[in-house]
Design a protein around this motif. Structure first.
Motif, PDB file in Angstrom:
ATOM      1  N   ASP A 147      -7.269  -0.098   1.233  1.00 26.85           N
ATOM      2  CA  ASP A 147      -7.330  -0.831  -0.071  1.00 26.85           C
ATOM      3  C   ASP A 147      -8.614  -0.067  -0.706  1.00 26.85           C
ATOM      4  N   GLU A 148      -9.610   0.044  -0.142  1.00 25.65           N
ATOM      5  CA  GLU A 148     -10.812   0.524  -0.927  1.00 25.65           C
ATOM      6  C   GLU A 148     -10.539   2.085  -1.233  1.00 25.65           C
ATOM      7  N   GLU A 149      -9.975   2.602  -0.292  1.00 27.08           N
ATOM      8  CA  GLU A 149      -9.355   4.282  -0.653  1.00 27.08           C
ATOM      9  C   GLU A 149      -8.487   4.191  -1.679  1.00 27.08           C
ATOM     10  N   ILE A 150      -7.535   3.333  -1.743  1.00 22.41           N
ATOM     11  CA  ILE A 150      -6.341   3.512  -2.950  1.00 22.41           C
ATOM     12  C   ILE A 150      -7.370   3.035  -4.197  1.00 22.41           C
ATOM     13  N   ALA A 151      -7.903   2.207  -4.151  1.00 23.15           N
ATOM     14  CA  ALA A 151      -8.928   1.799  -5.342  1.00 23.15           C
ATOM     15  C   ALA A 151      -9.671   2.988  -5.834  1.00 23.15           C
ATOM     16  N   GLN A 152     -10.417   3.710  -4.964  1.00 25.73           N
ATOM     17  CA  GLN A 152     -11.248   4.839  -5.244  1.00 25.73           C
ATOM     18  C   GLN A 152     -10.181   5.758  -6.055  1.00 25.73           C
ATOM     19  N   LEU A 153      -9.025   6.204  -5.264  1.00 26.34           N
ATOM     20  CA  LEU A 153      -8.218   7.070  -5.645  1.00 26.34           C
ATOM     21  C   LEU A 153      -7.619   6.872  -7.314  1.00 26.34           C
ATOM     22  N   GLN A 171       0.872  -1.195   0.056  1.00 30.58           N
ATOM     23  CA  GLN A 171      -0.101   0.191  -0.020  1.00 30.58           C
ATOM     24  C   GLN A 171       0.884   1.156  -0.007  1.00 30.58           C
ATOM     25  N   SER A 172       1.921   1.223   0.756  1.00 29.34           N
ATOM     26  CA  SER A 172       2.743   2.460   0.924  1.00 29.34           C
ATOM     27  C   SER A 172       3.348   2.638  -0.540  1.00 29.34           C
ATOM     28  N   GLN A 173       3.752   1.480  -1.259  1.00 34.39           N
ATOM     29  CA  GLN A 173       4.546   1.938  -2.505  1.00 34.39           C
ATOM     30  C   GLN A 173       3.351   2.368  -3.652  1.00 34.39           C
ATOM     31  N   GLU A 174       2.208   1.927  -3.506  1.00 37.80           N
ATOM     32  CA  GLU A 174       1.025   2.278  -4.358  1.00 37.80           C
ATOM     33  C   GLU A 174       0.848   3.754  -4.167  1.00 37.80           C
ATOM     34  N   VAL A 175       0.721   4.202  -2.830  1.00 39.92           N
ATOM     35  CA  VAL A 175       0.182   5.799  -2.453  1.00 39.92           C
ATOM     36  C   VAL A 175       1.542   6.339  -2.880  1.00 39.92           C
ATOM     37  N   GLN A 176       2.658   5.858  -2.632  1.00 41.03           N
ATOM     38  CA  GLN A 176       3.952   6.717  -2.998  1.00 41.03           C
ATOM     39  C   GLN A 176       3.906   7.088  -4.571  1.00 41.03           C
ATOM     40  N   GLY A 177       3.424   5.960  -5.375  1.00 38.79           N
ATOM     41  CA  GLY A 177       3.574   5.812  -6.817  1.00 38.79           C
ATOM     42  C   GLY A 177       2.494   6.809  -7.151  1.00 38.79           C
ATOM     43  N   MET A 178       1.666   7.184  -6.395  1.00 36.44           N
ATOM     44  CA  MET A 178       0.592   8.238  -7.045  1.00 36.44           C
ATOM     45  C   MET A 178       0.721   9.620  -6.531  1.00 36.44           C
ATOM     46  N   GLY A 179       1.943   9.648  -5.926  1.00 38.11           N
ATOM     47  CA  GLY A 179       2.514  10.931  -5.454  1.00 38.11           C
ATOM     48  C   GLY A 179       1.815  11.609  -4.276  1.00 38.11           C
ATOM     49  N   LEU A 180       1.292  10.726  -3.374  1.00 40.79           N
ATOM     50  CA  LEU A 180       0.618  11.010  -2.127  1.00 40.79           C
ATOM     51  C   LEU A 180       1.471  10.812  -0.837  1.00 40.79           C
ATOM     52  N   ALA A 181       1.117  11.556   0.105  1.00 40.97           N
ATOM     53  CA  ALA A 181       1.748  11.358   1.187  1.00 40.97           C
ATOM     54  C   ALA A 181       1.513  10.082   1.894  1.00 40.97           C
ATOM     55  N   ASN A 182       2.417   9.236   2.510  1.00 39.54           N
ATOM     56  CA  ASN A 182       2.145   7.947   3.159  1.00 39.54           C
ATOM     57  C   ASN A 182       2.660   7.820   4.555  1.00 39.54           C
ATOM     58  N   ASP A 183       2.433   8.918   5.510  1.00 37.38           N
ATOM     59  CA  ASP A 183       2.889   9.017   6.748  1.00 37.38           C
ATOM     60  C   ASP A 183       2.289   8.147   7.651  1.00 37.38           C
ATOM     61  N   SER A 184       0.883   7.795   7.378  1.00 37.45           N
ATOM     62  CA  SER A 184       0.187   7.076   8.322  1.00 37.45           C
ATOM     63  C   SER A 184       0.345   5.625   7.878  1.00 37.45           C
ATOM     64  N   LEU A 185       0.716   5.315   6.949  1.00 34.54           N
ATOM     65  CA  LEU A 185       1.199   3.976   6.425  1.00 34.54           C
ATOM     66  C   LEU A 185       2.471   3.444   6.907  1.00 34.54           C
ATOM     67  N   GLU A 186       3.459   4.661   7.094  1.00 35.43           N
ATOM     68  CA  GLU A 186       4.784   4.306   7.670  1.00 35.43           C
ATOM     69  C   GLU A 186       4.474   4.011   9.126  1.00 35.43           C
ATOM     70  N   ALA A 187       3.489   5.008   9.591  1.00 36.28           N
ATOM     71  CA  ALA A 187       3.166   4.845  11.070  1.00 36.28           C
ATOM     72  C   ALA A 187       2.671   3.355  11.568  1.00 36.28           C
ATOM     73  N   LYS A 188       1.853   2.568  10.632  1.00 34.13           N
ATOM     74  CA  LYS A 188       1.374   1.623  11.017  1.00 34.13           C
ATOM     75  C   LYS A 188       2.506   0.429  10.700  1.00 34.13           C
ATOM     76  N   LEU A 189       3.334   0.424   9.740  1.00 34.96           N
ATOM     77  CA  LEU A 189       4.387  -0.211   9.566  1.00 34.96           C
ATOM     78  C   LEU A 189       5.148  -0.406  10.901  1.00 34.96           C
ATOM     79  N   ALA A 190       5.702   0.904  11.364  1.00 34.06           N
ATOM     80  CA  ALA A 190       6.441   1.040  12.490  1.00 34.06           C
ATOM     81  C   ALA A 190       5.467  -0.021  13.630  1.00 34.06           C
TER      82      ALA A 190
END
Length: 315
Positions: free
Chosen positions: A133-139, A74-93
């Motif tokens: 995943d639903e949010e990314i799909a919508q984006l 998810q982090s790679q997909e969000v980053q690939g769309m040029g969006l911030a992925n701070d929340s995903l990085e926090a969850k990964l931590a």
């Protein structure tokens, strides 16, 4: 006759003791066997519980590893769309911290309470993962729709640009045609000379004696042109001597103008109000010095374009 039975009780007692001892030994052995059996069963049960705990721990670790992989995706997909992925990085931590805790448990130490706690945390992570995943799909859908719309707009813009370019080019071509069509033309160009006694002389062959020339007179008509606007026109005359140099003197009305982007000298000029009536125009030029013998050229210009030309010879 009397019988002696005294040894029999002693023998009976020995047998009783022996039997009691045997029974005692049997009982002790039976008790020991029972206790050993109980201990074996307890060990087997404990071992089974440890195995169950270890299996649960392995399953939980695998679940967290899968969650980690999904959040990284998810982090790679969000980053690939040029969006911030701070929340995903926090969850990964958080997931990495939980994985570190899970891997620190010793064999059999993964308690029921810990199992429930990590299972609940994993369920929460899965729920967050699903929503993301639903949010990314919508984006992605929105981006595709926006890309399609942008592409359509670009295609329309390109078509409009092409249309505008075509119109501009057509207007330029039309303007050039109008410009060409509106050019004036000098017709009936004639050259005469005026001597020192102010007498004029014409010659059909345009040949004159140089020593008798005081002034050069050029006459012509502006041809009819229904396209050219009726306005003030600036007519330039260039009187070119045999050596190719144009006569030029500021004191007698000479100057410079542009021909095809280059500066050139003119001998005289007039402002004429063009009225489309084949109006006559004349130039009378006095050099103020002897004229050179040879072929002279007269060029007439309007708007930087030649509108007429003729020659005459001085002998």
């Amino acid at each position: 006759m009397e019988q002696d039975n005294s040894p029999e009780p002693k023998n009976n007692n020995k047998w009783l003791l022996l039997i009691a001892l045997v029974l005692l030994l049997v009982g002790i052995n039976g008790f020991l066997f029972y206790m050993n059996r109980q201990k074996t069963q307890q060990n087997e049960q404990l071992q089974s519980e440890v195995q169950v705990k270890d299996t649960k721990l392995e399953e939980q670790i695998k679940q967290y590893e899968a969650l980690k992989a999904d959040f990284e995706r998810q982090s790679q997909e969000v980053q690939g769309m040029g969006l911030a992925n701070d929340s995903l990085e926090a969850k990964l931590a958080q997931i990495n911290a939980d994985l570190l805790k899970l891997r620190s448990f010793k064999a059999g130490s993964f308690s029921i309470a810990e199992q429930r706690r990590f299972k609940q945390r994993a369920a929460n992570f899965e729920n967050q993962l699903r929503k993301k995943d639903e949010e990314i799909a919508q984006l992605k859908a929105d981006n595709e729709a926006l890309y399609t719309e942008t592409t359509t707009l670009k295609e329309r813009q390109n078509k409009l640009t092409d249309t505008i370019s075509t119109v501009v080019r057509s207007n330029q071509e039309l303007s050039e045609k109008v410009s060409i069509a509106s050019r004036l033309q000098a017709e009936n160009i004639r050259v005469g000379v005026v001597n020192s006694r102010n007498k004029e002389k014409d010659d059909d062959d345009n040949e004159f004696k140089a020593k008798r020339v005081e002034k050069v007179k050029v006459t012509f008509n502006l041809a009819r042109n229904d396209v050219s606007p009726k306005e003030t026109k600036q007519i330039m005359m260039r009187l070119i001597e045999p050596d190719g140099a144009a006569l030029y003197n500021l004191s007698t009305g000479g100057g410079t103008f542009t021909i095809d982007g280059s500066e050139a000298f003119y001998t005289a000029k007039q402002d004429i109000v063009y009225d489309n009536t084949r109006q006559p125009v004349q130039f009378v030029y006095a050099k103020g010095a002897p004229y050179k013998t040879g072929l002279h050229t007269v060029e007439l210009y309007e708007g930087g374009v030649m509108i007429g030309k003729t020659t005459f010879t001085l002998k």
